[in-house]
Write an enzyme that holds these catalytic residues in place. Structure first.
Site, PDB file in Angstrom:
ATOM      1  N   LYS A  83      -1.960   1.638  -1.991  1.00  0.00           N
ATOM      2  CA  LYS A  83      -3.133   0.961  -2.573  1.00  0.00           C
ATOM      3  C   LYS A  83      -4.100   1.998  -3.152  1.00  0.00           C
ATOM      4  O   LYS A  83      -3.929   3.186  -2.960  1.00  0.00           O
ATOM      5  CB  LYS A  83      -3.869   0.165  -1.474  1.00  0.00           C
ATOM      6  CG  LYS A  83      -3.101  -1.027  -0.907  1.00  0.00           C
ATOM      7  CD  LYS A  83      -3.059  -2.185  -1.874  1.00  0.00           C
ATOM      8  CE  LYS A  83      -2.321  -3.364  -1.266  1.00  0.00           C
ATOM      9  NZ  LYS A  83      -0.900  -3.050  -0.951  1.00  0.00           N
TER      10      LYS A  83
ATOM     11  N   SER B  47       1.930  -5.353  -5.855  1.00  0.00           N
ATOM     12  CA  SER B  47       0.470  -5.325  -5.713  1.00  0.00           C
ATOM     13  C   SER B  47      -0.202  -4.212  -6.510  1.00  0.00           C
ATOM     14  O   SER B  47      -1.415  -4.204  -6.638  1.00  0.00           O
ATOM     15  CB  SER B  47       0.079  -5.206  -4.239  1.00  0.00           C
ATOM     16  OG  SER B  47       0.169  -3.885  -3.805  1.00  0.00           O
TER      17      SER B  47
END
Lengths: 204, 204
Positions: free
Chosen positions: A163, A127
Site C-alpha cells: 500500500k 488495490s
DNA sequence: GCGAATAGTGTTCATATAGATACATGAAGG
DNA sequence: CCTTCATGTATCTATATGAACACTATTCGC
C-alpha cells in the site's frame, strides 16, 4: 571480420558457453578435445583461434582457461534478488517467507545502490492499480525507512500488504490506490518491511 | 559453517569477485599472491581454503583457476537486451536507433524464450497509462507478428509510437490507452517493430 | 595454558595447460 | 591452377599452476 560461425565452430562456442555457465569453469583445450573426441589437442586450439578471429571470444595469452566472452565482459554488475512469494495488494494476507525463486538483473537497470538490501514479491490483487501496479507484477523492495507517500510492503496487525504509506496529523497509515479499497489504520502496530524501488511486469 | 569472513578474507573475496568480473578470468593463486604482496604463494592457498570452508567459494581440485561463486552458479541464464532510446507513448516521434545502453536480466524473470529477438525502449508520454504503462518505464519488445490487442511499437506514417494494436473490420489501427489521445489510423503504412513482452519500472 | 583459527614465510614437486611445428585433406573462390 | 580457410592428426616443449610439507607468530575462547 565478425563473420558468421561455421556449424562446427558454433558447436564449440555453445559448448564453451554452456560448460562455463553450468560448471563455473571455462574448459581447457584438452577438455574441449576430449568432449569432441579429437585425437589431437591442436584441433581445439585451432577452433579457439578461429573463434577469436571472428571476435566471439577473447583469450589472454599465457593464462590457463583464459577464454572470455566479450559481451559478458562489458555487462554491468548483476545482483540476485530473492523472491519471497506473494503479497496481497488487495486485502491483507500473510507473506510466505520462503524463498521461491530469484531475480537476477544488472544494478543499473533497477537504479539500485550496490549495498542496498532488496527482495522481491509477486503482487496479488488490484488495490494498487491506480498507482499502475497490477495483479501479477513483481515488485522489488528495499529494506529501509519509508518516506511519506512511498509505496511500501507493510505488516499491519499481523498481515502483509502492499500500500501507499501516508502520514496525516503525524499518524502513519496505509492507503490503497483503488477507490474500492479502504484505508488501513493500524490498530496496534505498523511494521514496514520494504519500500518499493522497482517493478517488473511480464506481459507475455 | 557459513561464518562471517574476516577483514582479510573479505579483501581476498572482493579481489576475486572484482577481478573475475572485470577481466573475465579468475586469478590464479600466484596472481593473488602478487596482488596482496605475499612472499609465499601458500598464503593465497590458505585464504582460498578458508573461503571454501566458509562456503563463499567452491573449488575444483586439479583444475587451474577453478574458483567458483556458488550463488552465481545456480543463476538462470542472463540475456542482454539492447536499449534503443526513447519511444513516444504520446504523439508519434522518431525512434533513436542508436543503442543507448543495455539491460541484463535472467530469462525466466521476463518469461522470454531463449531464441526470442528482443530490444528495449524508454517510454515517454502518458498515452498508455490506462494500460498501466507510464512515462519513464522501460518496455521490452519482441520482434514478431502482433496478435489482436497486443501492445506494440509501431512505425506509422514515418513515426514510431507505443500503442495497442487493434483490428476492426479487417483493418488494423493503433489505439492509445488514454481517453485524451485519439486513435491512429495509418494513412499509408503500418509497420510493427515489436510486441510488448515485459516492462520495467524504476520507482526510486 | 592448551587447542584451534588466522595469517603468514620458504621451498619443492607433479601435472595441468597453452602453444608451437610439421603434415593431411577437402571445399570454396578467383 | 593456386590460395585460403576449415578441420583435423601426431608429437614435443616451456611454463603456468595447484598442492604438499615444514615452520613461525598472533589472537581468542575455554
Amino acid at each position: 571480420m565478425k563473420d558468421t560461425l561455421t556449424n562446427r565452430q558454433q558447436e564449440v562456442y555453445d559448448y564453451l558457453k554452456r560448460e562455463s555457465r553450468e560448471t563455473g569453469v571455462m574448459p581447457s583445450t584438452r577438455e574441449i578435445q576430449h568432449f569432441f573426441g579429437f585425437a589431437s589437442q591442436t584441433a581445439a586450439m585451432n577452433h579457439l583461434r578461429a573463434l577469436e578471429k571472428k571476435q566471439v571470444i577473447q583469450r589472454v595469452p599465457g593464462k590457463a582457461r583464459a577464454v572470455i566472452f566479450p559481451d559478458e565482459l562489458d555487462r554491468e554488475e548483476i545482483v540476485d534478488i530473492p523472491i519471497y512469494g506473494n503479497i496481497a495488494a488487495g486485502m491483507g494476507q500473510d507473506v510466505d517467507h520462503e524463498k521461491e525463486g530469484c531475480l537476477s538483473i544488472d544494478i543499473r537497470s533497477l537504479g539500485l545502490k550496490h549495498n542496498a538490501r532488496t527482495f522481491a514479491l509477486k503482487v496479488r490483487g488490484e488495490s494498487m492499480v491506480d498507482a499502475h501496479i497490477c495483479d501479477g507484477d513483481t515488485v522489488v523492495l528495499e529494506f529501509r525507512e519509508p518516506r511519506k507517500n512511498d509505496v511500501v510492503a507493510a505488516l499491519i496487525d499481523g498481515e502483509t500488504t502492499l500500500k501507499r504509506y501516508v502520514v496525516e496529523n503525524g499518524k502513519p497509515f496505509l492507503r490503497a490506490e483503488n477507490e474500492l479499497f479502504p484505508d488501513l489504520i493500524p490498530a496496534r502496530e505498523l511494521i514496514i518491511q520494504g519500500v518499493l524501488v522497482a517493478l517488473l511486469r511480464n506481459a507475455a
